[in-house]
Scaffold this motif. Structure first.
Motif, short mmCIF file in Angstrom:
data_model
loop_
_atom_site.label_atom_id
_atom_site.label_comp_id
_atom_site.label_asym_id
_atom_site.label_seq_id
_atom_site.Cartn_x
_atom_site.Cartn_y
_atom_site.Cartn_z
N PRO A 1 0.82 -1.21 0.00
CA PRO A 1 0.00 0.00 0.00
C PRO A 1 0.86 1.26 0.00
O PRO A 1 2.01 1.23 0.42
CB PRO A 1 -0.77 -0.11 1.32
CG PRO A 1 0.10 -0.92 2.20
CD PRO A 1 0.83 -1.88 1.31
N VAL A 2 0.29 2.35 -0.47
CA VAL A 2 0.94 3.66 -0.37
C VAL A 2 0.77 4.14 1.07
O VAL A 2 -0.30 3.99 1.64
CB VAL A 2 0.25 4.66 -1.34
CG1 VAL A 2 0.72 6.08 -1.08
CG2 VAL A 2 0.49 4.25 -2.78
N VAL A 3 1.84 4.66 1.66
CA VAL A 3 1.71 5.24 3.00
C VAL A 3 2.04 6.73 2.87
O VAL A 3 3.21 7.11 2.78
CB VAL A 3 2.62 4.55 4.03
CG1 VAL A 3 2.28 5.02 5.44
CG2 VAL A 3 2.49 3.04 3.95
N ARG A 4 1.02 7.56 2.84
CA ARG A 4 1.23 8.99 2.59
C ARG A 4 1.99 9.66 3.72
O ARG A 4 1.79 9.34 4.89
CB ARG A 4 -0.13 9.69 2.40
CG ARG A 4 -0.92 9.25 1.18
CD ARG A 4 -0.21 9.49 -0.12
NE ARG A 4 0.17 10.87 -0.35
CZ ARG A 4 -0.57 11.74 -1.02
NH1 ARG A 4 -1.73 11.39 -1.53
NH2 ARG A 4 -0.16 12.97 -1.19
N LEU B 1 6.32 6.80 0.69
CA LEU B 1 6.45 5.37 0.47
C LEU B 1 5.42 4.83 -0.55
O LEU B 1 4.22 4.90 -0.31
CB LEU B 1 6.30 4.66 1.82
CG LEU B 1 6.68 3.18 1.89
CD1 LEU B 1 8.10 2.95 1.42
CD2 LEU B 1 6.48 2.67 3.30
N ASN B 2 5.95 4.33 -1.66
CA ASN B 2 5.17 3.70 -2.73
C ASN B 2 4.27 4.65 -3.52
O ASN B 2 3.55 4.23 -4.40
CB ASN B 2 4.31 2.55 -2.20
CG ASN B 2 5.14 1.47 -1.54
OD1 ASN B 2 6.27 1.23 -1.95
ND2 ASN B 2 4.61 0.83 -0.52
N ARG C 1 -8.52 16.21 4.03
CA ARG C 1 -8.46 14.80 4.42
C ARG C 1 -8.71 14.68 5.92
O ARG C 1 -8.14 15.43 6.70
CB ARG C 1 -7.12 14.19 4.03
CG ARG C 1 -7.04 13.95 2.51
CD ARG C 1 -5.65 13.63 2.05
NE ARG C 1 -5.16 12.41 2.66
CZ ARG C 1 -3.87 12.08 2.73
NH1 ARG C 1 -2.97 12.88 2.25
NH2 ARG C 1 -3.50 10.94 3.27
N GLU D 1 -4.53 -2.23 6.27
CA GLU D 1 -3.50 -2.77 5.37
C GLU D 1 -2.16 -2.04 5.58
O GLU D 1 -1.10 -2.66 5.53
CB GLU D 1 -3.99 -2.59 3.92
CG GLU D 1 -3.16 -3.34 2.91
CD GLU D 1 -3.40 -2.86 1.48
OE1 GLU D 1 -4.15 -1.89 1.29
OE2 GLU D 1 -2.80 -3.46 0.58
N GLU D 2 -2.23 -0.73 5.80
CA GLU D 2 -1.00 0.04 6.01
C GLU D 2 -0.36 -0.31 7.36
O GLU D 2 0.86 -0.42 7.47
CB GLU D 2 -1.27 1.55 5.94
CG GLU D 2 -1.69 2.00 4.56
CD GLU D 2 -2.07 3.48 4.51
OE1 GLU D 2 -1.48 4.29 5.24
OE2 GLU D 2 -2.98 3.83 3.74
N TYR E 1 1.31 -3.61 7.05
CA TYR E 1 2.50 -3.47 6.21
C TYR E 1 3.69 -3.02 7.06
O TYR E 1 4.78 -3.59 7.00
CB TYR E 1 2.19 -2.46 5.11
CG TYR E 1 3.30 -2.16 4.14
CD1 TYR E 1 4.04 -3.15 3.52
CD2 TYR E 1 3.57 -0.83 3.80
CE1 TYR E 1 5.03 -2.84 2.59
CE2 TYR E 1 4.55 -0.51 2.88
CZ TYR E 1 5.28 -1.51 2.28
OH TYR E 1 6.25 -1.19 1.36
N GLY F 1 2.70 10.70 9.34
CA GLY F 1 2.72 10.89 7.90
C GLY F 1 1.50 11.67 7.42
O GLY F 1 1.60 12.55 6.58
N PHE F 2 0.36 11.34 7.99
CA PHE F 2 -0.89 12.02 7.63
C PHE F 2 -0.79 13.51 7.91
O PHE F 2 -1.26 14.35 7.13
CB PHE F 2 -2.04 11.40 8.42
CG PHE F 2 -3.37 12.04 8.20
CD1 PHE F 2 -4.16 11.69 7.12
CD2 PHE F 2 -3.84 13.02 9.07
CE1 PHE F 2 -5.39 12.29 6.92
CE2 PHE F 2 -5.06 13.62 8.88
CZ PHE F 2 -5.85 13.26 7.80
#
Ligand SMILES: Nc1ncnc2c1ncn2[C@@H]1O[C@H](COP(=O)(O)OP(=O)(O)O)[C@@H](O)[C@H]1O
Ligand SMILES: [Mg+2]
Lengths: 244, 411
Positions: free
Chosen positions: A88-91, A129-130, B323, B360-361, B364, B382-383
């Motif tokens: 997955p993309v991790v923003r 990431l990704n 967001r 899922e993140e 991961y 990160g958000f």
């Protein structure tokens, strides 16, 4: 090092894997072939411990310990690592942050830079990431994280699919480093289980055993090069016949 | 003469609007608050302020121990300017009252970016004004370090009614960091702040504001920005601490060709907090551009994140991104992005998303050896990470530090 016995796995209540037996000794690399939807990713995810992949029967023993029920991070700390087919993309999280997290104790700018250089990923280190990575960049970034993590058992889900021919050699090199190919066989301690669609990776790694997975079962086990030849010339249908 | 006339008109308009409710946000009963405060003594050396006061200020981004990284400092406590110092040539920093005495022309800048009769709060500030700050960069002058301004509410039940005026003259560059905070005792209080920004041709202003309130404070900032040709206004707003009720909806108007406005907001609402925060940009001149980005997290509070872009001139461009992350609790996040275009050849877009952390993140990152908590913290960090184009690296670092300091409250 890894001993899977009579393993059945369900996803959302639906049985996907049935009675899987598979053993990998320290220093060995095994490869999994099979058509899309056969259950290859499911097997790796079950070993890694994603809770969505529910073990309904059987055991997964790693370094002498049944790890069924252990959370993912504990398995990671025991020495299992996995590169994902479609991570997955991790923003907002930089690739370099992840590499640093994987190195844990020894994370220094210099170490991270060295890792990135090895995988030709310098420009990607500052990116999220990704996010917007090409197919090949994803694969290399996954492998760099694993190299940083340095697991005893590496589970690699299609590390070479979508990678162009120039970069495939680089991927092969990274995998070999991960699996300690440079060590003499008797000194190799790292094990590997690699899913491959194309078999290209066999040109680089020293795979001992190959399996064909179809409809959630291992229907064939043997020399990986021979299996690849059979699949190439006669297709998976031939393997299906072999089952009957 | 002119000054007296215009002041009379403003006062009349204000009186007429004194009971005009704001269109958004809970109606605050102004009679519940005290409107006069004792005059507080001037502090030559603000690093001598009590430690808990300084701690609150530090958490709002205001540093008093080392002023070498600042182009100026102004501190208003309750209704008094207790310290003001400009430490760079070409930069002016003082209380609004003092500035109005010093400069006759300054009255022309009052209530031009914000209408005095917008609502009862603006009217109230006009009629009961208790200072505020004036910051100005003279033509062509550029600040090396940010000017810091602190608005501190010390006395319980007090209303602070400040009127701030910021002017960046032609070709100047001004970076401001404003910390609004209160005594840690947690008494009720009201902060009404009118801020008017004037960005002259080719000038650049970054305005970083950190709010560090307590659960009993109500906050109603009223902000207007006018950006002339080739000017840039960059706003970063951060609120990560509890607040009873916050409502603000700044309005920026790009009146000169190629003017640029960027709004970034980071909002965290713990249980009991109610926030209604918007950003509005009107693109009235050719080639004007804007970007509005907000990141909202609730751990139990309610957030409305608004954004409004209006394009009225050729070749304008605007993007809006809201967001929201519902981390835990019964919190609500409502994203309301709005776009309005009035002619062909404009380019306005938006994206909005509200959800929880993707499992899922988390998995991961756990595969890489992070615990569930570490993985969650990494994803939240990160958000909240917004790389802000045009912000000096030092300010960017300070902003990241402020966000990081509040992380433990979020988790
Ligand atoms: N997360 C999931 N949710 C639902 N079904 C899934 C999920 N993962 C895998 N499956 C199903 O399990 C089967 C095996 O999939 P997979 O393990 O991805 O196969 P492969 O990797 O061999 O292509 C497929 O039928 C697929 O649809
Ligand atoms: Mg797969």
């Amino acid at each position: 090092m890894l001993e899977i016995k009579r393993l059945s796995v369900a996803v959302e209540g639906k049985g996907i894997l049935h009675d899987i037996d598979l053993t990998i000794k320290a220093g060995e690399t095994h490869v999994l072939f099979g058509p899309n939807g056969g259950g290859k990713t499911t097997l790796l995810m079950a070993v890694m411990g994603s809770p969505k992949y529910e073990v309904t029967k059987g055991s997964i023993v790693f370094k002498g310990k049944n790890i069924v029920g252990l959370p993912i991070d504990e398995r990671a700390r025991l020495g299992i690592g996995m590169s994902l087919q479609r991570p997955p993309v991790v923003r907002g999280v930089k690739t370099s942050d992840m590499v640093a997290a994987c190195i844990r104790g020894q994370a220094s700018e210099e170490n991270i830079h060295k890792m990135a250089e090895k995988a030709n990923l310098i420009e990607l280190m500052d990116r999220e990431l990704n996010y917007g990575f090409s197919g090949g960049e994803i694969k290399r970034s996954e492998l760099v994280q694993l190299l940083a993590q340095n697991p005893d058992l590496a589970l690699l889900d299609e590390p070479e699919s979508g990678v162009d021919l120039v970069n495939i050699a680089l991927i092969g090199q990274l995998i070999n480093e991960l699996l300690q190919k440079e060590h003499p066989i008797r000194d190799r301690r790292h094990g590997g289980l690699i899913i491959t669609h194309t078999g290209h990776i066999l040109d680089y790694v020293n795979a001992r055993t190959g399996y064909v997975m179809l409809d959630g079962r291992i229907i064939c086990e043997g020399d990986p090069h021979e299996i690849l030849e059979t699949i190439k010339s006669k297709g998976y249908e031939e393997c299906r016949k072999c089952v009957r | 003469m002119r000054k007296i006339e215009s002041s009379k008109v403003s006062k009349e308009k204000a009186r007429a609007a004194l009971s005009k409710p704001a269109p958004l946000g809970e109606d605050i009963d102004l009679d519940k608050y005290a409107h006069s405060a004792d005059e507080l003594p001037y502090q030559d050396d603000p690093s001598q302020l009590p430690v808990e006061t300084r701690e609150q200020m530090t958490q709002a981004g205001v540093t008093l121990d080392d002023s070498s990284q600042r182009s100026g400092t102004i501190i208003q406590m309750d209704h008094s300017i207790i310290h003001s110092l400009a430490s760079q040539e070409g930069i002016e920093v003082m209380g609004t009252n003092q500035a109005l005495e010093k400069y006759d022309w300054l009255s022309d800048y009052l209530w031009k970016a914000v209408a005095v009769d917008s609502d009862k709060y603006t009217a109230h500030v006009e009629l009961n004004q208790s200072n505020g700050y004036f910051i100005r960069a003279l033509p062509g002058n550029k600040t090396t370090y940010p000017v810091q301004a602190c608005l501190y509410l010390a006395r319980g039940k007090l209303a602070q009614n400040v009127h701030n005026i910021i002017i960046a003259e032609e070709g100047s560059e001004l970076h401001i960091i404003t910390g609004c905070t209160t005594s840690p005792k947690g008494e009720p209080g009201l902060h009404l702040g009118v801020s008017e920004f004037y960005i002259k041709p080719g000038a650049k202003v970054s305005f970083t504001m950190i709010h560090n309130w307590t659960p009993e404070i109500a906050v109603r900032p009223r902000t207007g920005i006018i950006v002339e040709e080739n000017g840039l206004f960059l706003s970063n707003y951060v609120i990560m601490k509890p607040v009873r009720s916050l409502q603000t909806n700044p309005l920026a108007r790009c009146v000169g060709d190629n003017a640029v406005v960027r709004f970034n907001s980071i909002l965290v609402a713990p249980p009991g907090s109610t926030m209604d925060l918007g950003s509005r940009v009107i693109l009235d001149a050719e080639g004007a551009r804007t970007e509005i980005i907000s990141r909202a997290i609730t751990t139990g509070g309610d957030i409305i994140a608004r954004g409004y872009i209006e394009g009225n001139a050729p070749e304008v461009k605007g993007h809006l991104e809201c967001r929201g992350l519902i981390l835990k609790g019964e919190g609500i996040i409502q994203a309301i992005p709005e776009l309005k275009g009035t002619l062909a050849g404009i380019d306005l877009s938006h994206e909005a998303a509200v959800g929880k952390i993707a499992e899922e993140e988390v998995e991961y990152l756990m595969m890489r050896g992070l615990t569930r908590d570490e993985a969650t913290a990494t994803i939240v960090r990160g958000f909240l990470r917004v790389d802000i184009e045009g912000l000096p690296p030092q300010l960017s670092l300070e902003l990241q530090r402020a966000v990081k300091a509040s992380e433990k409250d979020i988790m």
